[in-house]
Design an enzyme around this catalytic site. Sequence first.
Site, mmCIF file in Angstrom:
data_model
loop_
_atom_site.group_PDB
_atom_site.id
_atom_site.type_symbol
_atom_site.label_atom_id
_atom_site.label_comp_id
_atom_site.label_asym_id
_atom_site.label_seq_id
_atom_site.Cartn_x
_atom_site.Cartn_y
_atom_site.Cartn_z
ATOM 1 C CB SER A 10 -0.798 0.270 1.204
ATOM 2 O OG SER A 10 0.025 -0.347 3.090
ATOM 3 C CG PHE A 56 -2.082 3.107 -3.448
ATOM 4 C CD1 PHE A 56 -2.487 3.282 -2.571
ATOM 5 C CD2 PHE A 56 -1.290 2.173 -4.120
ATOM 6 C CE1 PHE A 56 -3.755 1.478 -2.737
ATOM 7 C CE2 PHE A 56 -1.746 1.225 -3.814
ATOM 8 C CZ PHE A 56 -2.463 0.766 -3.375
ATOM 9 C CE LYS A 87 6.347 4.366 1.896
ATOM 10 N NZ LYS A 87 5.492 2.906 3.077
ATOM 11 C CG ASN A 108 1.802 9.658 -10.352
ATOM 12 O OD1 ASN A 108 3.563 9.925 -9.622
ATOM 13 N ND2 ASN A 108 1.624 9.059 -11.112
ATOM 14 C CG PHE A 155 -3.978 9.560 -2.222
ATOM 15 C CD1 PHE A 155 -2.995 9.039 -3.303
ATOM 16 C CD2 PHE A 155 -5.062 9.690 -1.477
ATOM 17 C CE1 PHE A 155 -3.830 8.306 -3.136
ATOM 18 C CE2 PHE A 155 -4.945 8.252 -1.147
ATOM 19 C CZ PHE A 155 -3.886 7.408 -1.697
#
Length: 310
Positions: free
Chosen positions: A105, A107, A127, A147, A149
């Site tokens: 997750s 994003f 990450k 990219n 939100f």
Amino acid sequence: MDIDYAIKREEPPTIIETNTPNVVDLYEKWERYEDAREEKKLRNKCEDSSDMVAEARREKISERMKILQDLVPGFNKVIGKALVLDEIINYIKSLQRQVERFLPSNFRVEEDRVNPLPPFQAVLDKKRKIRRKIEAVGIPYTFVSANCFGAYFVNYLLRSYEKKNNITVYGNSDTKAVLNYEEDIAMYTIKVANDPRTCNRVVTYPPSKNIISQNELISLWEQKGGQNFRKEFVAEEEIVNLSESLPPPHNIPVPILHSVFVRGDLVNFELRENDLEASSLYPDYNYTSIHKLLDIFLANPPTPASAAFE
């Protein structure tokens, strides 16, 4: 005088000038005996200490093996450490085979392609380590780079809910960013998670209608709302200084703004041969453009959201 007897007795009298050679020799032997005895005591003490450490280590290993026995089905029937370890390895391999696809997750940006200011860089480094581990052990994966939100950042940049006449601009306002509506990110992610073409690939979400600068976003908002705004610019130097002076975790959002809206990290790289682009993969999906997203804000403004940072 019996030398062995003399060595075993208490310390002989201190040597003086009038002592005979035999007395001097006896005292020197006694001294060597005492030195040897002290050395043996010290060696025995070290050996006892080593035995205690080794015993503690064995107990700890036994405890860990017992925990593993409780975790692995049928494990308590296996006898012998070598067989036990073989059973663990086989069980882990079976778990790997059960993982159809790992979809972290994450994003945000494509972490392998950007180099932001240090506070955000430290987050991405963690990450990257996870990504390298997943690749190394051979677990099937799909890494998503969604990219920005869209609704979150439109709210953050325009602050339409505050009903003000001024808008803060980061950098020179002309740098391009990618703002994707959250519902589209969710739909694209469901698609890539079940698509064999995206296995062991990086999928990015930069649809052409959602690539926009702050200046373009503000102008579009002015056109739709019939209002002109005064732009208040925050210089790059000020943003960099804030990233260095703010305490964690408040120092993380600042370099994100710098990376996205000042440096333009979301659009400053070309897709590699192994990369995939979501809108090209699913051309029939009618995603929400920035124009449509601003229409949503005009008709029914979303509630401002909060973001949590490490």
